[in-house]
Design a protein around this motif. Structure first.
Motif, PDB file in Angstrom:
ATOM      1  N   PRO A  63       0.781  -0.955   0.028  1.00 15.49           N
ATOM      2  CA  PRO A  63      -0.076  -0.002  -0.020  1.00 15.49           C
ATOM      3  C   PRO A  63       0.691   1.625  -0.015  1.00 15.49           C
ATOM      4  N   ALA A  64       1.873   1.524   1.017  1.00 10.22           N
ATOM      5  CA  ALA A  64       2.658   2.592   0.870  1.00 10.22           C
ATOM      6  C   ALA A  64       3.471   2.728  -0.535  1.00 10.22           C
ATOM      7  N   MET A  65       3.901   1.636  -1.162  1.00 12.53           N
ATOM      8  CA  MET A  65       4.482   1.713  -2.574  1.00 12.53           C
ATOM      9  C   MET A  65       3.414   1.958  -3.671  1.00 12.53           C
ATOM     10  N   LEU A  66       2.233   1.788  -3.498  1.00 17.91           N
ATOM     11  CA  LEU A  66       1.246   1.978  -4.464  1.00 17.91           C
ATOM     12  C   LEU A  66       0.980   3.650  -4.423  1.00 17.91           C
ATOM     13  N   ASP A  67       0.853   4.236  -3.318  1.00 14.75           N
ATOM     14  CA  ASP A  67       1.003   5.748  -3.086  1.00 14.75           C
ATOM     15  C   ASP A  67       2.101   6.251  -3.874  1.00 14.75           C
ATOM     16  N   VAL A  68       3.300   5.539  -3.612  1.00 14.23           N
ATOM     17  CA  VAL A  68       4.574   6.322  -4.115  1.00 14.23           C
ATOM     18  C   VAL A  68       4.451   6.225  -5.735  1.00 14.23           C
ATOM     19  N   VAL A  69       4.005   5.039  -5.982  1.00 14.88           N
ATOM     20  CA  VAL A  69       4.096   4.907  -7.709  1.00 14.88           C
ATOM     21  C   VAL A  69       3.039   5.879  -8.144  1.00 14.88           C
ATOM     22  N   THR A  70       1.754   5.900  -7.650  1.00 17.89           N
ATOM     23  CA  THR A  70       0.783   7.028  -8.104  1.00 17.89           C
ATOM     24  C   THR A  70       1.375   8.512  -8.070  1.00 17.89           C
ATOM     25  N   LEU A  71       2.140   8.925  -6.836  1.00 15.23           N
ATOM     26  CA  LEU A  71       2.370  10.088  -6.722  1.00 15.23           C
ATOM     27  C   LEU A  71       3.598  10.353  -7.867  1.00 15.23           C
ATOM     28  N   ALA A  72       4.368   9.706  -7.892  1.00 15.56           N
ATOM     29  CA  ALA A  72       5.724   9.791  -8.611  1.00 15.56           C
ATOM     30  C   ALA A  72       4.941  10.088 -10.161  1.00 15.56           C
ATOM     31  N   LEU A  73       4.172   9.084 -10.583  1.00 19.87           N
ATOM     32  CA  LEU A  73       3.919   9.028 -12.158  1.00 19.87           C
ATOM     33  C   LEU A  73       2.907  10.320 -12.344  1.00 19.87           C
ATOM     34  N   THR A  74       1.900  10.484 -11.363  1.00 17.97           N
ATOM     35  CA  THR A  74       1.064  11.619 -11.781  1.00 17.97           C
ATOM     36  C   THR A  74       1.498  12.939 -11.031  1.00 17.97           C
ATOM     37  N   GLY A  75       2.498  12.896 -10.393  1.00 19.23           N
ATOM     38  CA  GLY A  75       2.992  14.097  -9.722  1.00 19.23           C
ATOM     39  C   GLY A  75       4.028  14.707 -10.029  1.00 19.23           C
ATOM     40  N   ARG A  76       4.974  13.748 -10.768  1.00 17.21           N
ATOM     41  CA  ARG A  76       6.222  14.075 -11.175  1.00 17.21           C
ATOM     42  C   ARG A  76       6.461  13.745 -12.691  1.00 17.21           C
ATOM     43  N   ALA A  77       6.423  12.581 -13.287  1.00  8.87           N
ATOM     44  CA  ALA A  77       6.605  12.040 -14.340  1.00  8.87           C
ATOM     45  C   ALA A  77       5.777  12.874 -15.566  1.00  8.87           C
ATOM     46  N   LYS A  78       4.544  12.656 -15.257  1.00 12.08           N
ATOM     47  CA  LYS A  78       3.377  13.466 -16.135  1.00 12.08           C
ATOM     48  C   LYS A  78       3.541  14.868 -16.280  1.00 12.08           C
ATOM     49  N   PRO A  79       3.479  15.528 -15.142  1.00 14.70           N
ATOM     50  CA  PRO A  79       3.757  17.000 -15.280  1.00 14.70           C
ATOM     51  C   PRO A  79       5.020  17.577 -16.109  1.00 14.70           C
ATOM     52  N   ARG A  80       6.057  16.599 -16.010  1.00 15.99           N
ATOM     53  CA  ARG A  80       6.968  17.088 -16.971  1.00 15.99           C
ATOM     54  C   ARG A  80       6.910  16.942 -18.468  1.00 15.99           C
ATOM     55  N   LEU A  81       6.319  15.545 -18.587  1.00 14.57           N
ATOM     56  CA  LEU A  81       5.633  15.466 -20.118  1.00 14.57           C
ATOM     57  C   LEU A  81       4.747  16.366 -20.226  1.00 14.57           C
ATOM     58  N   LEU A  82       3.943  16.922 -19.735  1.00 11.69           N
ATOM     59  CA  LEU A  82       3.029  17.908 -19.980  1.00 11.69           C
ATOM     60  C   LEU A  82       3.574  19.337 -20.411  1.00 11.69           C
ATOM     61  N   ARG A  83       4.445  19.586 -19.459  1.00  5.60           N
ATOM     62  CA  ARG A  83       5.187  20.832 -19.678  1.00  5.60           C
ATOM     63  C   ARG A  83       5.921  20.824 -20.648  1.00  5.60           C
ATOM     64  N   ALA A  84       6.584  19.566 -21.369  1.00  8.17           N
ATOM     65  CA  ALA A  84       7.519  19.575 -22.255  1.00  8.17           C
ATOM     66  C   ALA A  84       6.650  19.846 -23.518  1.00  8.17           C
ATOM     67  N   LEU A  85       5.547  19.091 -23.512  1.00 11.63           N
ATOM     68  CA  LEU A  85       4.642  19.251 -24.838  1.00 11.63           C
ATOM     69  C   LEU A  85       3.900  20.299 -25.008  1.00 11.63           C
ATOM     70  N   ALA A  86       3.645  21.159 -23.953  1.00  6.63           N
ATOM     71  CA  ALA A  86       2.984  22.497 -24.001  1.00  6.63           C
ATOM     72  C   ALA A  86       4.139  23.533 -24.606  1.00  6.63           C
ATOM     73  N   GLY A  87       5.315  23.282 -24.100  1.00  6.81           N
ATOM     74  CA  GLY A  87       6.545  23.924 -24.532  1.00  6.81           C
ATOM     75  C   GLY A  87       6.888  23.990 -26.162  1.00  6.81           C
ATOM     76  N   HIS A  88       6.314  23.034 -26.757  1.00  9.78           N
ATOM     77  CA  HIS A  88       6.447  22.463 -28.079  1.00  9.78           C
ATOM     78  C   HIS A  88       5.017  22.563 -28.883  1.00  9.78           C
ATOM     79  N   GLY A  89       3.949  23.248 -28.074  1.00 14.83           N
ATOM     80  CA  GLY A  89       2.855  23.810 -28.907  1.00 14.83           C
ATOM     81  C   GLY A  89       2.036  22.498 -29.057  1.00 14.83           C
ATOM     82  N   VAL A  90       2.210  21.631 -28.195  1.00 13.71           N
ATOM     83  CA  VAL A  90       1.255  20.314 -28.347  1.00 13.71           C
ATOM     84  C   VAL A  90       0.313  20.366 -27.236  1.00 13.71           C
TER      85      VAL A  90
END
Ligand code: ADP
Length: 262
Positions: A63-90
């Motif tokens: 259960p603790a690792m499930l939270d870490v996975v969810t936080l890392a994917l939705t709070g770090r990995a995904k925002p980084r991709l969304l920001r980079a995509l926005a930076g390229h007008g996507v």
């Protein structure tokens, strides 16, 4: 539609730049093992591995690792991709398998694992296998000209989040969308005949319809080849494993770089 899975060790910037002009045609699926490892260290949550009796390794998602996975994917990995995509007008929209019923999965309530040479049963693992995809939310976004950016977790049978393998999730999404292509971008030139020899790149790789897959020297590549086989069996016409470290990785993949699975 092309489904692109971007591995955690792939430089996101170049992938996102290469998506410019492809909005509405591409679904980007991501994992984030490096972010998960870093966050688990920061939060002091032990990162553990399960080893099946046949030797296949996977993350122990208690259960603790499930939270870490969810936080890392939705709070770090995904925002980084969304920001980079926005930076390229996507125009991009981030989702997990919990959104719009996108990914359903069955958690493995009990699984055998080898620990200190003995086989024991683990019951607190919140990972599982994708059992269904409802691609409607992706169609709505694609039709509206967005790039959906998708990651685990999936929705369990009881509605709770379940961690799933991102490569296999990408394969299931490609199949459900009737995608023409599935491209697995990773930090290797493709499938190597010998994992330690970068010059042994296979142009094509035939996968047996069942049983063990060849050339899988590590858990990561093993999962990719299993995912590739699942996509092929589900009717995705073209599946490849390509180098995500190239300057224009998706263009290179679509032009035939890397390894075509068949
Ligand atoms: P990702 O994070 O991109 O999903 P993984 O690190 O889990 O990828 O798996 C890909 C890795 O698998 C490669 O970087 C490489 O180190 C390893 N690997 C094992 N066997 C092979 C092989 N036969 N060919 C290429 N890479 C291999």
């Amino acid at each position: 539609v092309t489904v692109v899975k971007c591995g955690g060790a792939v430089p996101a910037e170049a992938v996102c730049a290469d998506l410019a002009g492809r909005a509405g045609e591409v679904v980007l699926v991501h994992g984030g093992a490096p972010e998960i490892e870093r966050l688990s260290g920061e939060l002091g949550v032990a990162s553990r591995t399960l080893v099946s009796p046949s030797g296949v390794t996977s993350r122990h998602t208690d259960p603790a690792m499930l939270d870490v996975v969810t936080l890392a994917l939705t709070g770090r990995a995904k925002p980084r991709l969304l920001r980079a995509l926005a930076g390229h007008g996507v125009p991009a929209v981030g989702l997990t398998g919990l959104d719009g019923g996108l990914l359903r999965a069955r958690r493995k309530a009990a699984q055998r694992t080898v620990r200190d040479g003995r086989t024991v049963v683990v019951r607190d693992d919140h990972s599982g296998r994708v059992t269904g995809v409802r691609p409607r939310v992706l169609r709505v976004l694609l039709d509206a000209g967005f790039v959906p950016v998708v990651s685990p977790p999936a929705t369990g049978e009881d509605g709770a989040p379940v961690n799933v393998d991102a490569d296999r999730a990408a394969a299931a999404i490609a199949a459900a969308l009737g995608a023409e292509r599935l491209v697995l971008l990773t930090a290797a030139p493709g499938v190597l005949r010998d994992a330690l020899d970068a010059a042994s790149l296979l142009d094509r790789c035939a996968l047996p319809r069942e049983g063990p897959v060849p050339h899988a020297a590590s858990g990561g590549m093993h999962r990719k080849l299993i995912a590739a086989r699942e996509a092929l069996l589900a009717g995705v016409p073209r599946v490849s494993v390509c180098d995500g470290r190239l300057p224009r990785p998706l263009t290179a993949a679509l032009d035939g770089a890397g390894t075509t699975l068949e």
